[in-house]
Design an enzyme around this catalytic site. Structure first.
Site, PDB file in Angstrom:
ATOM      1  N   PRO A   1      -3.428  36.427  59.349  1.00  0.00           N
ATOM      2  CA  PRO A   1      -2.178  36.936  58.785  1.00  0.00           C
ATOM      3  C   PRO A   1      -1.688  36.069  57.637  1.00  0.00           C
ATOM      4  O   PRO A   1      -1.780  34.833  57.684  1.00  0.00           O
ATOM      5  CB  PRO A   1      -1.219  36.872  59.978  1.00  0.00           C
ATOM      6  CG  PRO A   1      -2.107  37.008  61.171  1.00  0.00           C
ATOM      7  CD  PRO A   1      -3.368  36.281  60.808  1.00  0.00           C
ATOM      8  N   CYS A   2      -1.161  36.718  56.598  1.00  0.00           N
ATOM      9  CA  CYS A   2      -0.855  36.004  55.357  1.00  0.00           C
ATOM     10  C   CYS A   2       0.627  36.022  55.012  1.00  0.00           C
ATOM     11  O   CYS A   2       0.999  35.680  53.895  1.00  0.00           O
ATOM     12  CB  CYS A   2      -1.646  36.615  54.202  1.00  0.00           C
ATOM     13  SG  CYS A   2      -1.304  38.377  53.938  1.00  0.00           S
TER      14      CYS A   2
END
Length: 386
Positions: A127-128
């Site tokens: 996840p960014c």
């Protein structure tokens, strides 16, 4: 050729320059996608190097790995909608619908019948949110996001599986984060030679402008990134042959959409093929836009002869960006968004939770063709070195 931006040593961060490309396309389908559950006839599953996809989402990276010649044997993602969609398209893969943090790598290796050193590639897209410039107020303020540390889950899996290669995708903001430096340090200590680059997916056969960071590492040698495509794929090459919504017998394309009359009127007057609402004049725009000079792409149309803008989770809402169809007076559909991401036409999409969660899932995906181009470079290393 790529250039080095502020880094020295033997493992630079690569950022390719902007390059103008012709808009006609002859090489878009160099890597073709059969249904993900099918294998090329010349190669059995046992002959393919194995892959595990952490944070697999709906399967964009896995589709690219398969196209590059890998057999994706395991995948992990905690999101139920993404996991269900993944299972619909990758039926032979062991899918764990749980947080990567809660997965025991040794138990997974036993379940897959593998031994250390047998895994061809450990890949994934952690996840960014915390690395995104949008999340960090356009880069003006750092945000402490617990999910930022999920990149170190790769270290935990590497120690057990000892994969031949590693591949990670993320937003460009990760490049300047200390976590990436520390993670590359752990790679080096384990004997891996890594390379990091920031690229536009449009330069690798994807009909969409999407800048992303790619990290590749291998035990045998430092990987090279895939060469840039000579020609760019376009919106026309991706979606022009689709029938109008309502006639495709495809839930991801045929769902009904109703908009307020004044909004639909605005959409109908935006010039075709790349037009913007700004051409209508201030007085003809919605009241909220008359008070704002920014967000110029909102209620804009895509251009047939260019790649699309970045497909986001709001891609089916014209108020979120340049997401109007080039000709028809509507936003693009989820199927069109998936095609602009580079998914195969027959890729199944779970619509059971409604269109907005599915659009978000597609916007979060790793474009398969982008993944395939770079994964093929790792595949060649494994083929040469075993």
């Amino acid at each position: 050729m790529p250039w080095i931006n502020g880094h020295t040593g033997t493992d630079p961060i690569i950022r390719p320059p902007w390059i103008a490309f012709p808009t006609s396309l002859s090489c878009y389908n160099r890597i073709t996608f059969a249904h993900p559950s099918e294998l090329p006839p010349h190669m059995s599953r046992s002959q393919k190097p194995k892959a595990i996809d952490l944070f697999c989402g709906c399967g964009g990276l896995s589709a690219g790995l398969r196209a590059a010649g890998f057999s994706v044997v395991g995948a992990v993602d905690r999101d139920r909608l993404a996991s269900d969609t993944y299972k619909m398209n990758h039926r032979s893969t062991v899918v764990l619908q749980q947080s990567v943090v809660d997965v025991d790598p040794e138990e997974l290796m036993t379940r897959l019948g593998m031994k250390p050193g047998e895994l061809g590639v450990l890949a994934g897209c952690p996840p960014c949110q915390g690395f995104s410039k949008l999340r960090t107020l356009n880069g003006r303020k750092d945000v402490e996001e617990p999910m930022n540390d999920l990149i170190f889950q790769f270290t935990r899996f590497m120690k057990v599986f000892k994969p031949k290669t590693v591949m990670i995708e993320n937003v460009p903001g990760l490049v300047d984060d200390d976590r990436l430096t520390r993670f590359r340090g752990s790679l080096s200590q384990a004997g891996y030679k890594s390379r990091v680059g920031v690229f536009d997916a449009a330069d690798f056969g994807v009909p969409q402008r999407r800048r992303r960071m790619i990290l590749m590492a291998a035990l045998a040698e430092r990987p090279e990134f895939a060469p840039l495509e000579v020609e760019r794929a376009t919106v026309r090459s991706a979606i022009a042959t689709l029938p109008p919504p309502g006639s495709a017998d495809d839930p991801a394309h045929d769902y009904p959409v109703t908009r307020a009359a004044h909004v639909q009127d605005l959409i109908s007057r935006v010039p075709k093929d790349g037009g913007s609402r700004s051409s209508l004049g201030k007085g003809a725009q919605l009241p909220c836009h008359q008070k704002c000079d920014g967000f110029n792409d909102v209620y804009g149309r895509m251009s047939w002869s260019e790649p699309s803008p970045t497909i986001t989770g709001g891609c089916i809402n014209p108020s979120k960006g340049r997401f109007l169809h080039p000709e028809q007076d509507r936003a693009i559909t989820i199927r069109e968004a998936a095609l602009l991401q580079g998914f195969p036409r027959g890729y199944k999409l779970d619509m059971s939770r409604g269109r907005y969660p599915t659009a978000q899932m597609i916007g979060n995906a790793f474009p398969p063709k982008f993944a395939a181009r770079h994964a093929a470079m790792l595949r060649s290393i494994i083929s040469r070195t075993g």
